[in-house]
Write an enzyme that holds these catalytic residues in place. Structure first.
Site, PDB file in Angstrom:
ATOM      1  N   GLN A 260       4.099  25.410  18.249  1.00 21.14           N
ATOM      2  CA  GLN A 260       3.699  25.850  16.915  1.00 21.14           C
ATOM      3  C   GLN A 260       4.232  24.867  15.884  1.00 21.14           C
ATOM      4  O   GLN A 260       5.278  24.239  16.095  1.00 21.14           O
ATOM      5  CB  GLN A 260       4.264  27.251  16.647  1.00 21.14           C
ATOM      6  CG  GLN A 260       3.834  27.885  15.331  1.00 21.14           C
ATOM      7  CD  GLN A 260       4.285  29.339  15.227  1.00 21.14           C
ATOM      8  OE1 GLN A 260       4.133  30.116  16.154  1.00 21.14           O
ATOM      9  NE2 GLN A 260       4.848  29.706  14.085  1.00 21.14           N
TER      10      GLN A 260
ATOM     11  N   ARG B  89      16.717  29.405   3.086  1.00 26.81           N
ATOM     12  CA  ARG B  89      15.987  30.039   4.191  1.00 26.81           C
ATOM     13  C   ARG B  89      16.864  29.957   5.440  1.00 26.81           C
ATOM     14  O   ARG B  89      17.196  28.903   5.914  1.00 26.81           O
ATOM     15  CB  ARG B  89      14.642  29.348   4.420  1.00 26.81           C
ATOM     16  CG  ARG B  89      13.685  29.465   3.230  1.00 26.81           C
ATOM     17  CD  ARG B  89      12.358  28.756   3.518  1.00 26.81           C
ATOM     18  NE  ARG B  89      11.481  28.700   2.357  1.00 26.81           N
ATOM     19  CZ  ARG B  89      10.500  29.557   2.094  1.00 26.81           C
ATOM     20  NH1 ARG B  89      10.283  30.573   2.922  1.00 26.81           N
ATOM     21  NH2 ARG B  89       9.749  29.421   1.023  1.00 26.81           N
TER      22      ARG B  89
ATOM     23  N   TYR C   8       8.231  21.863  10.257  1.00 25.08           N
ATOM     24  CA  TYR C   8       8.981  21.908  11.503  1.00 25.08           C
ATOM     25  C   TYR C   8       8.097  22.281  12.679  1.00 25.08           C
ATOM     26  O   TYR C   8       7.271  23.192  12.614  1.00 25.08           O
ATOM     27  CB  TYR C   8      10.227  22.785  11.426  1.00 25.08           C
ATOM     28  CG  TYR C   8      10.151  24.096  10.688  1.00 25.08           C
ATOM     29  CD1 TYR C   8      10.256  25.300  11.356  1.00 25.08           C
ATOM     30  CD2 TYR C   8      10.042  24.125   9.296  1.00 25.08           C
ATOM     31  CE1 TYR C   8      10.234  26.511  10.674  1.00 25.08           C
ATOM     32  CE2 TYR C   8      10.018  25.323   8.598  1.00 25.08           C
ATOM     33  CZ  TYR C   8      10.109  26.511   9.304  1.00 25.08           C
ATOM     34  OH  TYR C   8      10.082  27.702   8.621  1.00 25.08           O
TER      35      TYR C   8
ATOM     36  N   LYS D  71      13.732  23.422  17.374  1.00 26.63           N
ATOM     37  CA  LYS D  71      13.035  23.021  16.155  1.00 26.63           C
ATOM     38  C   LYS D  71      13.238  21.534  15.874  1.00 26.63           C
ATOM     39  O   LYS D  71      14.332  21.003  16.091  1.00 26.63           O
ATOM     40  CB  LYS D  71      13.554  23.824  14.952  1.00 26.63           C
ATOM     41  CG  LYS D  71      13.345  25.322  15.087  1.00 26.63           C
ATOM     42  CD  LYS D  71      13.953  26.091  13.925  1.00 26.63           C
ATOM     43  CE  LYS D  71      13.740  27.598  14.089  1.00 26.63           C
ATOM     44  NZ  LYS D  71      14.368  28.364  12.993  1.00 26.63           N
TER      45      LYS D  71
ATOM     46  N   GLU E 266      13.321  37.657  16.910  1.00 30.58           N
ATOM     47  CA  GLU E 266      13.892  36.866  15.821  1.00 30.58           C
ATOM     48  C   GLU E 266      15.052  37.620  15.163  1.00 30.58           C
ATOM     49  O   GLU E 266      14.994  38.834  14.977  1.00 30.58           O
ATOM     50  CB  GLU E 266      12.821  36.585  14.764  1.00 30.58           C
ATOM     51  CG  GLU E 266      11.640  35.782  15.281  1.00 30.58           C
ATOM     52  CD  GLU E 266      11.961  34.325  15.469  1.00 30.58           C
ATOM     53  OE1 GLU E 266      12.848  33.803  14.760  1.00 30.58           O
ATOM     54  OE2 GLU E 266      11.329  33.689  16.326  1.00 30.58           O
TER      55      GLU E 266
ATOM     56  N   HIS F 222      19.739  28.095  12.274  1.00 28.72           N
ATOM     57  CA  HIS F 222      19.159  27.069  11.401  1.00 28.72           C
ATOM     58  C   HIS F 222      18.985  27.638   9.994  1.00 28.72           C
ATOM     59  O   HIS F 222      18.599  28.798   9.809  1.00 28.72           O
ATOM     60  CB  HIS F 222      17.801  26.614  11.940  1.00 28.72           C
ATOM     61  CG  HIS F 222      17.139  25.596  11.076  1.00 28.72           C
ATOM     62  ND1 HIS F 222      15.991  25.852  10.362  1.00 28.72           N
ATOM     63  CD2 HIS F 222      17.484  24.316  10.790  1.00 28.72           C
ATOM     64  CE1 HIS F 222      15.660  24.763   9.685  1.00 28.72           C
ATOM     65  NE2 HIS F 222      16.541  23.828   9.923  1.00 28.72           N
TER      66      HIS F 222
ATOM     67  N   ASN G  32       5.135  24.713  11.677  1.00 25.09           N
ATOM     68  CA  ASN G  32       5.348  25.526  10.482  1.00 25.09           C
ATOM     69  C   ASN G  32       5.565  24.636   9.266  1.00 25.09           C
ATOM     70  O   ASN G  32       6.050  23.508   9.390  1.00 25.09           O
ATOM     71  CB  ASN G  32       6.579  26.423  10.649  1.00 25.09           C
ATOM     72  CG  ASN G  32       6.476  27.352  11.836  1.00 25.09           C
ATOM     73  OD1 ASN G  32       5.397  27.828  12.169  1.00 25.09           O
ATOM     74  ND2 ASN G  32       7.593  27.611  12.480  1.00 25.09           N
TER      75      ASN G  32
ATOM     76  N   ARG H 291       0.816  -1.221   0.000  1.00 28.69           N
ATOM     77  CA  ARG H 291       0.000   0.000   0.000  1.00 28.69           C
ATOM     78  C   ARG H 291       0.845   1.266   0.000  1.00 28.69           C
ATOM     79  O   ARG H 291       0.369   2.350  -0.319  1.00 28.69           O
ATOM     80  CB  ARG H 291      -0.910   0.035   1.231  1.00 28.69           C
ATOM     81  CG  ARG H 291      -1.873  -1.138   1.340  1.00 28.69           C
ATOM     82  CD  ARG H 291      -2.490  -1.179   2.717  1.00 28.69           C
ATOM     83  NE  ARG H 291      -1.452  -1.395   3.746  1.00 28.69           N
ATOM     84  CZ  ARG H 291      -1.665  -1.319   5.052  1.00 28.69           C
ATOM     85  NH1 ARG H 291      -2.863  -1.010   5.518  1.00 28.69           N
ATOM     86  NH2 ARG H 291      -0.683  -1.539   5.906  1.00 28.69           N
TER      87      ARG H 291
ATOM     88  N   HIS I  92      18.561  31.515  10.707  1.00 27.95           N
ATOM     89  CA  HIS I  92      17.633  32.146  11.630  1.00 27.95           C
ATOM     90  C   HIS I  92      17.828  31.628  13.049  1.00 27.95           C
ATOM     91  O   HIS I  92      18.214  30.472  13.256  1.00 27.95           O
ATOM     92  CB  HIS I  92      16.186  31.894  11.186  1.00 27.95           C
ATOM     93  CG  HIS I  92      15.880  32.446   9.831  1.00 27.95           C
ATOM     94  ND1 HIS I  92      14.933  31.903   8.999  1.00 27.95           N
ATOM     95  CD2 HIS I  92      16.404  33.512   9.153  1.00 27.95           C
ATOM     96  CE1 HIS I  92      14.880  32.594   7.871  1.00 27.95           C
ATOM     97  NE2 HIS I  92      15.765  33.577   7.949  1.00 27.95           N
TER      98      HIS I  92
ATOM     99  N   ASP J 276      17.215  38.016   4.335  1.00 31.93           N
ATOM    100  CA  ASP J 276      18.415  37.216   4.586  1.00 31.93           C
ATOM    101  C   ASP J 276      19.657  37.836   3.949  1.00 31.93           C
ATOM    102  O   ASP J 276      20.745  37.781   4.525  1.00 31.93           O
ATOM    103  CB  ASP J 276      18.207  35.785   4.090  1.00 31.93           C
ATOM    104  CG  ASP J 276      17.217  35.013   4.956  1.00 31.93           C
ATOM    105  OD1 ASP J 276      17.031  35.391   6.131  1.00 31.93           O
ATOM    106  OD2 ASP J 276      16.612  34.038   4.463  1.00 31.93           O
TER     107      ASP J 276
END
Length: 201
Positions: free
Chosen positions: A47, A59, A132, A72, A143, A119, A49, A23, A62, A170
């Protein structure tokens, strides 16, 4: 499930066991108890994301102020990325160094990134989907970012990613040395003290 600490302290690669049949397959991609055994304290989730990225999209790097920062747990349900953990904790024995893990929809690995670490990831495929779980909600006032092209960190992007695509946020972020001089990088001592407070809960 296998959990391996990366060369950056307080970050881990998680490789789940996959159970294929006619399957498809089944896997446990997150187990709070197994992660707690490795890390020393539970990951309290606040949270979830999800991002979808073009090939070549970068990305990061951060991070958030500690405490409470943001731990994370990162995985890729579709496509492939190279995920980077960067040690930006002043005073850490691995300050300025990084490690990376290929996250994709084949091996279905995950990466745990502790509070106070930087990260970043680069998408290797079109529509690379990154999911994440994080330990605190997004707080824009806390941040920060470091330019992922900073020569002092020298992240190595695979050639199959193509030319890097970055957001203005960035590209405008400072390099590691400038960030250190600005005083907003976390310290190794503050991070260790925060981890200890979580161990005591």
């Amino acid at each position: 499930m296998q959990i391996r600490e990366l060369s950056i302290p307080d970050s881990y690669e998680i490789t789940p066991k996959q159970h294929p049949d006619d399957r498809g397959l089944f896997t446990e991609w997150y187990r709070f108890d197994r992660l707690e055994e490795a890390v020393g304290h539970p990951l309290e989730l606040r949270q979830g994301n999800l991002s979808v990225s073009k090939r070549g999209s970068v990305r990061g790097i951060h991070f958030a102020d500690i405490p409470p920062s943001q731990a994370k747990y990162v995985t890729v349900p579709h496509g492939a990325v190279v995920d980077y953990v960067v040690d930006i904790r002043i005073g850490s024995p691995t300050f300025g160094l990084w490690d990376s893990v290929l996250l994709d929809d084949v091996d279905r690995r995950a990466v745990y990134v502790a509070e106070g670490l930087g990260h970043c990831f680069v998408a290797l495929t079109e529509g690379a989907t990154v999911s994440y779980l994080v330990s605190d909600t997004y707080n824009p006032g806390r941040e920060h970012g470091i330019n992922p092209l900073d020569a002092d960190i020298a992240l190595v992007f695979p050639p199959e990613a193509g030319d890097p695509i970055l957001s203005p946020k960035d590209t405008d972020a400072p390099g590691l040395i400038e960030a250190r001089g600005s005083g907003f990088l976390p310290t190794w001592d503050a991070a260790r003290a925060f981890y200890a407070s979580l161990d005591e809960k």
